[in-house]
Design a protein around this motif. Sequence first.
Motif, PDB file in Angstrom:
ATOM      1  N   ARG A  20       0.875  -1.080  -0.286  1.00 37.94           N
ATOM      2  CA  ARG A  20       0.079   0.113  -0.173  1.00 37.94           C
ATOM      3  C   ARG A  20       0.866   1.270  -0.020  1.00 37.94           C
ATOM      4  O   ARG A  20       0.495   2.250  -0.778  1.00 37.94           O
ATOM      5  CB  ARG A  20      -0.855  -0.056   1.093  1.00 37.94           C
ATOM      6  N   SER A  23       2.566   1.569  -3.527  1.00 44.61           N
ATOM      7  CA  SER A  23       1.514   2.322  -4.371  1.00 44.61           C
ATOM      8  C   SER A  23       1.191   3.592  -4.129  1.00 44.61           C
ATOM      9  O   SER A  23       1.054   4.513  -5.231  1.00 44.61           O
ATOM     10  CB  SER A  23       0.409   1.606  -4.311  1.00 44.61           C
ATOM     11  N   ALA A  24       0.995   3.973  -2.903  1.00 46.01           N
ATOM     12  CA  ALA A  24       0.729   5.512  -2.556  1.00 46.01           C
ATOM     13  C   ALA A  24       1.991   6.366  -3.145  1.00 46.01           C
ATOM     14  O   ALA A  24       1.686   7.444  -3.548  1.00 46.01           O
ATOM     15  CB  ALA A  24       0.390   5.457  -1.110  1.00 46.01           C
ATOM     16  N   LYS A  26       3.990   6.050  -5.275  1.00 47.32           N
ATOM     17  CA  LYS A  26       4.140   6.003  -6.764  1.00 47.32           C
ATOM     18  C   LYS A  26       3.066   6.864  -7.459  1.00 47.32           C
ATOM     19  O   LYS A  26       3.267   7.557  -8.204  1.00 47.32           O
ATOM     20  CB  LYS A  26       4.069   4.168  -7.276  1.00 47.32           C
ATOM     21  N   ALA A  27       1.940   6.607  -6.778  1.00 42.23           N
ATOM     22  CA  ALA A  27       0.650   7.486  -7.283  1.00 42.23           C
ATOM     23  C   ALA A  27       1.113   9.174  -6.833  1.00 42.23           C
ATOM     24  O   ALA A  27       0.981   9.987  -7.778  1.00 42.23           O
ATOM     25  CB  ALA A  27      -0.465   7.087  -6.629  1.00 42.23           C
ATOM     26  N   ASN A  28       1.626   9.345  -5.576  1.00 42.19           N
ATOM     27  CA  ASN A  28       1.911  10.592  -5.397  1.00 42.19           C
ATOM     28  C   ASN A  28       3.057  11.170  -6.188  1.00 42.19           C
ATOM     29  O   ASN A  28       3.066  12.473  -6.624  1.00 42.19           O
ATOM     30  CB  ASN A  28       2.399  10.735  -3.791  1.00 42.19           C
ATOM     31  N   ALA A  30       3.733  10.373  -9.405  1.00 47.15           N
ATOM     32  CA  ALA A  30       3.163  10.526 -10.684  1.00 47.15           C
ATOM     33  C   ALA A  30       2.600  11.882 -10.686  1.00 47.15           C
ATOM     34  O   ALA A  30       2.674  12.786 -11.919  1.00 47.15           O
ATOM     35  CB  ALA A  30       2.414   9.204 -11.232  1.00 47.15           C
ATOM     36  N   ARG A  31       1.638  12.038  -9.675  1.00 43.18           N
ATOM     37  CA  ARG A  31       0.914  13.247  -9.670  1.00 43.18           C
ATOM     38  C   ARG A  31       1.644  14.570  -9.523  1.00 43.18           C
ATOM     39  O   ARG A  31       1.452  15.570 -10.267  1.00 43.18           O
ATOM     40  CB  ARG A  31       0.011  12.993  -8.304  1.00 43.18           C
TER      41      ARG A  31
END
Length: 55
Positions: A20, A23-24, A26-28, A30-31
């Motif tokens: 988790r 993933s968080a 990686k998403a952060n 990318a954003r």
Amino acid sequence: MNKKQTPDTGAKQGQSREDRLKSALKANLARRKAQTRARADETSDSKTTDDKDEG
């Protein structure tokens, strides 16, 4: 009465937590990259627009 976690259960929970977090993160990232690109595009667009108006 009290349930004790087995070492396998604790390891699985730790692994899922790691997943988790990964993933968080990686998403952060990318954003944040997308925001940086948008700001850079916005800056370059305003510079090209200013150049066209002056010419």
